[in-house]
Design a protein around this motif. Sequence first.
Motif, PDB file in Angstrom:
ATOM      1  N   VAL A  79       0.864  -1.186   0.000  1.00 17.23           N
ATOM      2  CA  VAL A  79       0.000   0.000   0.000  1.00 17.23           C
ATOM      3  C   VAL A  79       0.897   1.231   0.000  1.00 17.23           C
ATOM      4  N   GLY A  80       0.672   2.120  -0.951  1.00 15.39           N
ATOM      5  CA  GLY A  80       1.444   3.358  -1.038  1.00 15.39           C
ATOM      6  C   GLY A  80       0.530   4.521  -1.380  1.00 15.39           C
ATOM      7  N   GLN A  81       1.133   5.634  -1.670  1.00 14.45           N
ATOM      8  CA  GLN A  81       0.378   6.823  -2.060  1.00 14.45           C
ATOM      9  C   GLN A  81       0.913   7.271  -3.403  1.00 14.45           C
ATOM     10  N   GLY A  82       0.223   6.900  -4.456  1.00 16.97           N
ATOM     11  CA  GLY A  82       0.722   7.200  -5.786  1.00 16.97           C
ATOM     12  C   GLY A  82      -0.367   7.056  -6.830  1.00 16.97           C
ATOM     13  N   ALA A  83       0.018   6.562  -7.993  1.00 13.69           N
ATOM     14  CA  ALA A  83      -0.920   6.469  -9.106  1.00 13.69           C
ATOM     15  C   ALA A  83      -0.451   5.387 -10.060  1.00 13.69           C
ATOM     16  N   GLU A  84      -1.367   4.973 -10.920  1.00 14.23           N
ATOM     17  CA  GLU A  84      -1.033   4.116 -12.057  1.00 14.23           C
ATOM     18  C   GLU A  84      -0.944   5.015 -13.280  1.00 14.23           C
ATOM     19  N   ARG A 146       8.805   9.596  -8.667  1.00 12.87           N
ATOM     20  CA  ARG A 146       7.522   9.019  -8.258  1.00 12.87           C
ATOM     21  C   ARG A 146       7.749   7.564  -7.851  1.00 12.87           C
ATOM     22  N   PRO A 147       8.371   7.316  -6.686  1.00 13.50           N
ATOM     23  CA  PRO A 147       8.779   5.948  -6.326  1.00 13.50           C
ATOM     24  C   PRO A 147       7.631   5.001  -6.028  1.00 13.50           C
ATOM     25  N   ASP A 148       6.462   5.516  -5.655  1.00 12.36           N
ATOM     26  CA  ASP A 148       5.348   4.645  -5.285  1.00 12.36           C
ATOM     27  C   ASP A 148       4.399   4.369  -6.438  1.00 12.36           C
ATOM     28  N   ASP A 149       4.663   4.941  -7.604  1.00  4.84           N
ATOM     29  CA  ASP A 149       3.767   4.768  -8.743  1.00  4.84           C
ATOM     30  C   ASP A 149       4.078   3.482  -9.499  1.00  4.84           C
ATOM     31  N   ARG A 150       3.093   3.042 -10.247  1.00  5.29           N
ATOM     32  CA  ARG A 150       3.276   1.930 -11.183  1.00  5.29           C
ATOM     33  C   ARG A 150       3.133   2.501 -12.586  1.00  5.29           C
ATOM     34  N   PHE A 151       4.088   2.169 -13.453  1.00  3.06           N
ATOM     35  CA  PHE A 151       4.146   2.757 -14.784  1.00  3.06           C
ATOM     36  C   PHE A 151       3.964   1.684 -15.855  1.00  3.06           C
ATOM     37  N   ALA A 152       3.300   2.097 -16.934  1.00  5.57           N
ATOM     38  CA  ALA A 152       3.252   1.321 -18.172  1.00  5.57           C
ATOM     39  C   ALA A 152       3.705   2.246 -19.300  1.00  5.57           C
ATOM     40  N   LEU A 153       4.233   1.685 -20.372  1.00  4.74           N
ATOM     41  CA  LEU A 153       4.787   2.496 -21.466  1.00  4.74           C
ATOM     42  C   LEU A 153       4.243   2.014 -22.794  1.00  4.74           C
ATOM     43  N   VAL A 154       3.764   2.977 -23.587  1.00  6.91           N
ATOM     44  CA  VAL A 154       3.313   2.721 -24.955  1.00  6.91           C
ATOM     45  C   VAL A 154       4.049   3.689 -25.863  1.00  6.91           C
ATOM     46  N   ALA A 155       4.795   3.177 -26.832  1.00  6.18           N
ATOM     47  CA  ALA A 155       5.452   4.004 -27.845  1.00  6.18           C
ATOM     48  C   ALA A 155       4.599   3.976 -29.108  1.00  6.18           C
ATOM     49  N   PHE A 156       4.514   5.096 -29.779  1.00  7.59           N
ATOM     50  CA  PHE A 156       3.624   5.142 -30.938  1.00  7.59           C
ATOM     51  C   PHE A 156       4.175   6.075 -32.001  1.00  7.59           C
ATOM     52  N   SER A 157       3.799   5.777 -33.230  1.00  9.53           N
ATOM     53  CA  SER A 157       3.944   6.685 -34.366  1.00  9.53           C
ATOM     54  C   SER A 157       2.721   6.432 -35.241  1.00  9.53           C
ATOM     55  N   THR A 158       2.876   5.631 -36.305  1.00  2.87           N
ATOM     56  CA  THR A 158       1.694   5.268 -37.092  1.00  2.87           C
ATOM     57  C   THR A 158       0.784   4.333 -36.296  1.00  2.87           C
ATOM     58  N   LEU A 159       1.390   3.388 -35.588  1.00  4.94           N
ATOM     59  CA  LEU A 159       0.646   2.449 -34.756  1.00  4.94           C
ATOM     60  C   LEU A 159       1.277   2.413 -33.361  1.00  4.94           C
ATOM     61  N   PRO A 160       0.486   2.200 -32.332  1.00  6.61           N
ATOM     62  CA  PRO A 160       1.044   2.116 -30.970  1.00  6.61           C
ATOM     63  C   PRO A 160       1.651   0.748 -30.696  1.00  6.61           C
ATOM     64  N   MET A 161       2.636   0.706 -29.823  1.00  6.45           N
ATOM     65  CA  MET A 161       3.282  -0.542 -29.428  1.00  6.45           C
ATOM     66  C   MET A 161       3.407  -0.568 -27.907  1.00  6.45           C
TER      67      MET A 161
END
Length: 349
Positions: A79-84, A146-161
């Motif tokens: 349990v932390g104080q952050g964001a997705e 932001r040490p308590d956050d959980r991150f996801a990454l999407v790279a995009f140009s013509t199509l997202p990946m």
Amino acid sequence: MSFIGFDDAWVLWLLPLVLIPLLAPAGLSMDNGWLAFAPRDRASDLLGWALRAAASLALAALLFAMAGPHRPEYTVERVGQGAEIVLLLDRSRSMDQGFAPGRAPPPGKANSPESLEYYFSQTPGRLRESKGKVARQLLSDFTAQRPDDRFALVAFSTLPMRVLDFTAEREVIQAAIEAGNIGRGLSETNIGRALEVGMDLFNDRPYNGSRIIMLVSDGGDRMDPDTRERLAHLARKQRVSIYWLYLRSSNSPGLTLAADDSLAAAESVPEILLHDFFNALETPYRAYEASDSRALQRAIDDVNRLEKLPITYNDLVPRRELAPYAQALALAAVLLLLAARLLEIRRWA
């Protein structure tokens, strides 16, 4: 506590072999006088049994290591104080170009913190760096703070990946951001599709805290009505906040036009169209122009101030191999036996 698992548990059936050193004869005897009247040497007896135990321990440790012991992976609720946060990183060809030179600072503020010249004077050569490189550095700084956050990454140009699913591992996040440095981007940008993929990452996830879409791009997008409707529906459904870190190009007027610009001019600028669309959504939205030296810090401050909901998540603790510890114990026991062997008297002087 997690239990111990074995890759080759059948090896443990050989553990009764560790009794051999305890049952084996003492070894070769030496000629000596009759010692029946000599007192019993308890220290020698204890030393003999200690060496036998060391041999048994070495054999047991080797068998244990051969069985492939390990602590299986398991999850821990934290349990932390952050964001997705979903990071949407633009990888179009325009991101390989440099920054806009910026608007001229007000009189008397040519070297003030608000001026672009001051920003790049603190880091010489930044004007010649590509926007993609600066964007990756901004995201690295952002995730590090932001040490308590959980991150996801999407790279995009013509199509997202989808590059990275939600994780709190700092090393993995930094590596995924740096991976955007490989290759060159395509000429077209489809921000609408990237936003859909980014919001879809929240599907089937419990609402454990604040949800943020962090868009890092140097351009906008002219989205058709169907795409706008889908995005508006997803933003309401997922209850996301949108933050746009805008890297202004040299041929872009920015996200706001001057008072004397016509409405037709505004409708011809994709950045302004996208900015207006975000403002019309029923979800929190903030935009930051990265040509401002303190844009990133303002974004971090706003996220820290506005996104404070407690976040509950399951952290995966990876598998841990235990065989090296058993091998080290066996080595120590063997070295003890070797030292005893070197000190052994083979004949009376």
